[in-house]
Design an enzyme around this catalytic site. Structure first.
Site, PDB file in Angstrom:
ATOM      1  CB  ILE A   1      -1.019  -0.014   1.278  1.00 44.45           C
ATOM      2  CG1 ILE A   1      -1.594  -1.444   1.376  1.00 44.45           C
ATOM      3  CG2 ILE A   1      -1.924   1.288   1.149  1.00 44.45           C
ATOM      4  CD1 ILE A   1      -2.329  -1.606   2.917  1.00 44.45           C
TER       5      ILE A   1
ATOM      6  CG  ASP B   1       8.945  11.588  -2.280  1.00 40.68           C
ATOM      7  OD1 ASP B   1       7.870  11.150  -3.021  1.00 40.68           O
ATOM      8  OD2 ASP B   1       9.375  12.760  -2.394  1.00 40.68           O
TER       9      ASP B   1
ATOM     10  CG  ASN C   1      -4.197   5.688  -0.626  1.00 43.09           C
ATOM     11  OD1 ASN C   1      -4.998   6.305  -0.778  1.00 43.09           O
ATOM     12  ND2 ASN C   1      -3.152   6.221   0.223  1.00 43.09           N
TER      13      ASN C   1
ATOM     14  CE1 TYR D   1      -6.270  14.917  -6.594  1.00 45.50           C
ATOM     15  CE2 TYR D   1      -8.515  15.431  -7.238  1.00 45.50           C
ATOM     16  CZ  TYR D   1      -7.678  14.637  -7.029  1.00 45.50           C
ATOM     17  OH  TYR D   1      -7.931  13.457  -6.041  1.00 45.50           O
TER      18      TYR D   1
ATOM     19  CE  LYS E   1      -6.518  11.310  -7.902  1.00 42.19           C
ATOM     20  NZ  LYS E   1      -5.795  10.001  -7.185  1.00 42.19           N
TER      21      LYS E   1
ATOM     22  CB  VAL F   1     -12.819  10.492   0.893  1.00 42.02           C
ATOM     23  CG1 VAL F   1     -12.811   9.421   2.224  1.00 42.02           C
ATOM     24  CG2 VAL F   1     -13.658   9.587  -0.299  1.00 42.02           C
TER      25      VAL F   1
HETATM   26  C1  8X3 Z   1     -11.335  13.748  -4.602  1.00 43.82           C
HETATM   27  C2  8X3 Z   1     -12.757  14.083  -4.917  1.00 43.82           C
HETATM   28  O1  8X3 Z   1     -14.157  16.225  -5.653  1.00 43.82           O
HETATM   29  O2  8X3 Z   1     -12.264  16.939  -4.668  1.00 43.82           O
HETATM   30  O3  8X3 Z   1     -10.622  13.139  -5.497  1.00 43.82           O
HETATM   31  O4  8X3 Z   1     -12.185  15.749  -6.870  1.00 43.82           O
HETATM   32  S1  8X3 Z   1     -13.019  15.883  -5.454  1.00 43.82           S
END
Ligand code: 8X3
Length: 258
Positions: free
Chosen positions: A11, A64, A91, A157, A161, A190
């Protein structure tokens, strides 16, 4: 015998949040836990707790994931003890900043790209030969709803993803013949250190993200990962999108007192 008993689970980002919850959840199923993260004290404490509460092997590595050479070295080190890695939970990841593009900081972009994309690639590349040699394994990547819908102030970000989504899909095709499963878990809100890190330690601002609704917990995600990890041998969950009941998508949530 439990399905995950004696399985070896590696993990990343295991010192807190979803990674930490996964360490406990897999240990509870009888799996051996191999954790890595940057924060030694936190890993040490989790390892001690797991050793006390569960009859499983626990190892941790200060690592890291953005340091490719260190990733290779640590994975080589752990491969001497563990002949297989049954599960890799990718993760480690973070969001830094929530700004309109012109106001974003380049250093934050670098951090997100280095950890969320390059870190995941480095770890996967290092672990894969072990899984291929064993003709078995399951890679579980932590994606996000940000990898399904780009939202304002989240260009980089979301891009990282979306990259995790692409890597998951391509990788699945590339290693189909090696009997290795690849799954992406894509959560909405979350409540972990996620927002605090995004807002540079501003706890009050972080709290506002979850105001008026009940967000998912790290344990909710760990439970879902256990579900994916315990499907029959011939079954793979390709991707699983999970949100709090009061969140419809990246844009719309229902909050009491709205
Ligand atoms: C986390 C959820 O809504 O900030 O990846 O993109 S959000």
């Amino acid at each position: 015998m439990k399905k995950l008993e004696n399985k070896n689970v590696f993990i990343t980002g295991a010192s807190a949040g979803i990674g930490k919850a996964c360490a406990y959840a897999f240990a509870n199923e009888g799996s051996n836990i191999i954790m890595c993260a940057r924060r030694k004290e936190k890993l040490e404490k989790i390892a001690d707790n797991i050793k006390n509460d569960f009859n499983v092997d626990v190892d941790y590595y200060i690592l890291d994931v953005t340091d490719q050479k260190a990733v290779e070295e640590k994975v080589y080190e752990l491969s001497k003890k563990y002949s297989n890695i049954d599960f890799l939970i990718n993760n480690a990841g973070l969001a830094k900043g929530l700004n309109k593009f012109p106001d974003d900081k380049i250093d934050d972009w670098e951090d997100m790209i280095d950890t969320n994309i390059k870190g995941l690639l480095y770890v996967t590349k290092a672990v894969l030969p072990i899984m291929i040699k064993n003709n078995a394994g399951h890679i579980i990547n932590l994606g996000s709803i940000a990898g399904h819908e780009a939202y304002p102030k989240g260009a980089v970000y979301c891009a990282t993803k979306f990259a995790v989504d692409a890597i998951t899909k391509s990788l699945r095709m590339d290693i189909l013949e090696n009997n290795i499963k690849v799954t992406s878990i894509d959560p909405g809100m979350v409540e972990t250190e996620f927002s605090e890190i995004r807002f540079y330690g501003d706890k009050e601002r972080a709290k506002q993200v979850y105001k008026g609704l009940k967000p998912l917990t790290a344990e909710d995600i760990a439970e879902t990962i256990i579900f994916c990890a315990t499907r029959p041998e011939h079954v793979n969950i390709n991707e699983l999108v999970i949100m709090p009941k009061s969140q419809a998508n990246a844009f719309i949530s229902y909050r009491k007192n709205d």
